[in-house]
Design an enzyme around this catalytic site. Structure first.
Site, PDB file in Angstrom:
ATOM      1  CB  CYS A 409      37.114 -28.331  -4.308  1.00  0.00           C
ATOM      2  SG  CYS A 409      38.607 -28.873  -5.176  1.00  0.00           S
ATOM      3  CG  HIS A 535      37.395 -31.333  -0.509  1.00  0.00           C
ATOM      4  ND1 HIS A 535      36.305 -31.626  -1.304  1.00  0.00           N
ATOM      5  CD2 HIS A 535      38.424 -31.090  -1.359  1.00  0.00           C
ATOM      6  CE1 HIS A 535      36.668 -31.577  -2.584  1.00  0.00           C
ATOM      7  NE2 HIS A 535      37.943 -31.250  -2.640  1.00  0.00           N
ATOM      8  CD  GLU A 537      33.665 -31.927   1.503  1.00  0.00           C
ATOM      9  OE1 GLU A 537      34.021 -32.293   0.365  1.00  0.00           O
ATOM     10  OE2 GLU A 537      33.583 -30.735   1.859  1.00  0.00           O
TER      11      GLU A 537
END
Length: 593
Positions: A409, A535, A537
């Site tokens: 990001c 993102h 994750e």
């Protein structure tokens, strides 16, 4: 639209906490769900946060840890990340209930005249709204097969006795009768401290916590005692006697080396047999009995790893690890997959800046020494100008020293700024978030509404299309044409600079549906220099690590080139076995579906 038939066979497990907050209710709740799923039951989760905020989107990471983003764009408490990772489900924004959401719902009804002039009160209107919300959300599917869940696990945030959560406690006092006793189970998680002077397990705080809980009309069926070391039988018997719970229903979960151990410990203590009996669960015949075996393998592999991989995390919230909870989980999943012991060096971005060299040269040199000792560099997301120059300095070092780098990001945006300044020679290049300069290589998205706080970003699951076959990231995703990942950002790479960037060697290999938004960048002639606007994750799982994070770890271990030689285009989401004499010979390269 809110009400479901309360005679449904849906089962509910409420998890409450006592003595102090932050003792692991979320992990306990997730572990209960994992055990139930291992026996074939479909499980969903609800997290209740008693704060008045509508959602977690406007929180400072130092206040409440990271903001977790769901597929539907919901900005929620980080505990929902634990639920998704442990249970491998996809939750929705309504799975996170806040006081603000409940009051907003009730007030909207009052303004519409739905209460027909009645006095709107906490009891029954607020408490009824809570119960109706729980029943409605509990029936929403969270699995790929779209089947309705069998069991809903509810975590009540905070600590019993907090004034903020009283309306929820009263709601569940009523709820246990609404859904009938055989469909409702209360698990109370409490701290059992051990003073350094005696190292004795002190049960008095737990006794008082349960006494208070019972005073509100809720009786725990199972007590989970959290302590530093295992409790002796005498301490368990004391809790059992004074809390009026069978001693077999008092379980101690001591501190463990890895959270993967928690579901295993609870399973060994007979939690499933207790829940099966208490909730009258009908055994499933066709379930995957290997799930707990996989969890045991994860725990054992994590505990026996000796060879380290060191990743420098350069951010602005490094004083609180929970601010990067999902990032750390994704790194852990990837390192475990690569048979490495993860070591993360938390480097505050401002410590790498020239101003720190003048003001505190010791801190400056220590930060750079840490950065230089790492095998790879990660710059995560964030907001605001503080620490930006430090992040850019770290990225320049990773680029020029051929050090594996992953930008998430804001990390991607900083990589673009760094490249524009030092390769394209746009010395004033910056983001419009930080400076209204001539070369704004990162700009605000057109749809961003700066007049409203919260939920004003590009949020949730979006599709990214690969625009070239020659891409490291594409191969890491299993050579797919497109991928779906979750986003949370207000700024994007300025499209008018793309051509000059790509001519200089920075390739934007992944783009949005309209080809206007740059989603993935890679640098030519570099072992691993990757930035992603999304993102990754958020959808990393212990058994299915995230592709960009996996690439960073593999590159940091010097194995990426070897791994990529074994990747071929697959027609279905099957694993690719790496057949080589390397430490990764038994690893499988996964694909996202």
């Amino acid at each position: 639209m809110f009400r479901h038939n309360s005679s449904s066979s849906m089962k509910y497990v409420l998890v409450t906490g006592g003595v102090i907050s932050g003792i692991g209710k979320g992990i306990i709740a997730s572990s209960i769900g994992t055990i139930l799923r291992s026996h074939g039951f479909r499980v969903t989760s609800i997290k209740i946060d008693p704060y008045i905020n509508i959602d977690a989107g406007t929180f400072s990471p130092y206040e409440h840890g990271e903001v977790f983003v769901l597929d539907d764009g919901g900005e929620v408490d980080l505990d929902l990340g634990n639920y998704e990772r442990f249970l491998d489900v996809t939750l929705h924004r309504d799975n996170n209930i806040t006081t603000g959401k409940i009051y907003q719902y009730v007030i909207d009804k009052e303004r519409r005249g739905d209460y027909l002039g009645k006095t709107v009160q906490v009891v029954p209107h607020i408490t009824d709204a809570i119960q109706e919300w729980v029943e409605r959300v509990a029936h929403i599917s969270v699995d790929e097969d779209k089947a309705e869940p069998d069991i809903c696990i509810i975590e009540l945030g905070g600590t019993i006795g907090d004034i903020e959560s009283m309306s929820f406690v009263e709601a569940f006092r009523q709820f246990q009768f609404r859904v009938k006793k055989e469909n409702f189970c209360l698990v109370h998680v409490s701290l059992v401290p051990q003073p350094n002077s005696t190292n004795e397990h002190k049960t008095k705080p737990t006794q008082h916590s349960v006494k208070e809980l019972r005073g509100y009309g809720l009786t725990p069926d199972l007590i989970i005692c959290r302590s530093a070391t295992p409790m002796p039988l005498s301490a368990k018997e004391k809790v059992s006697m004074f809390c009026q719970v069978d001693k077999d229903h008092v379980i101690c979960i001591p501190d463990v080396k890895t959270l993967f151990r928690v579901p295993l410990l609870m399973d060994e203590n007979g939690v499933f047999h207790f829940l099966s009996s208490r909730l009258h669960l009908i055994p499933k015949s066709n379930y995957d009995q290997s799930l707990m075996i996989k969890w045991r393998d994860l725990a054992e592999r994590m505990e026996r790893q000796l060879e380290e991989v060191i990743i420098a995390l350069v951010g602005k919230y490094t004083a609180l690890e929970d601010a990067y909870a999902s990032v750390l989980k994704a790194l852990t999943h990837a390192a475990l997959f690569c048979n490495r012991k993860l070591k993360v060096l938390f480097i505050h971005a401002t410590d790498l800046e020239a101003n720190t060299q003048k003001d505190d040269p010791v801190k400056y040199h220590e930060a750079w020494q840490q950065l230089c000792s790492a095998h790879g560099v990660l710059v995560p997301g964030g907001f605001g100008s503080r620490g930006i120059e430090g992040k850019i300095a770290a990225i320049e070092w990773a680029r020029t020293q051929s050090k594996p780098f992953l930008g998430i990001c804001l990390g991607l945006q900083c990589a673009v700024i760094e490249f524009a300044r030092h390769v394209l020679q746009y010395k004033d290049a910056n983001s419009s978030e930080f400076d209204k300069c001539e070369h704004q290589v990162v700009i605000e998205m057109p749809e961003h509404n700066p007049g409203i706080m919260g939920a004003t970003m590009r949020l949730g699951r979006r599709t990214t299309h690969f625009v070239t076959d020659d891409s490291i990231v594409r191969k890491l995703y299993g050579d797919m044409d497109s991928i779906d990942e979750r986003h949370r950002h207000r700024y994007e790479v300025n499209p008018k600079y793309i051509e000059v960037f790509e001519k200089a060697g920075m390739k934007f290999v992944g783009r949005s549906d309209d080809n206007e938004r740059m989603e993935i960048l890679e640098l030519e002639n570099h072992p691993y220099f990757v930035g992603v606007q999304y993102h990754p994750e958020y959808i990393s799982r212990p058994l299915k690590p995230s592709a960009p994070y996996l690439g960073l770890i593999w590159a940091a271990c010097g194995e990426l080139k070897n791994v990529l030689t074994h990747v071929t285009k697959q027609q279905s989401p099957t694993d690719i076995t790496i057949k080589s004499p390397s430490p990764f010979s038994h690893a499988n390269l996964f694909r996202h579906t």
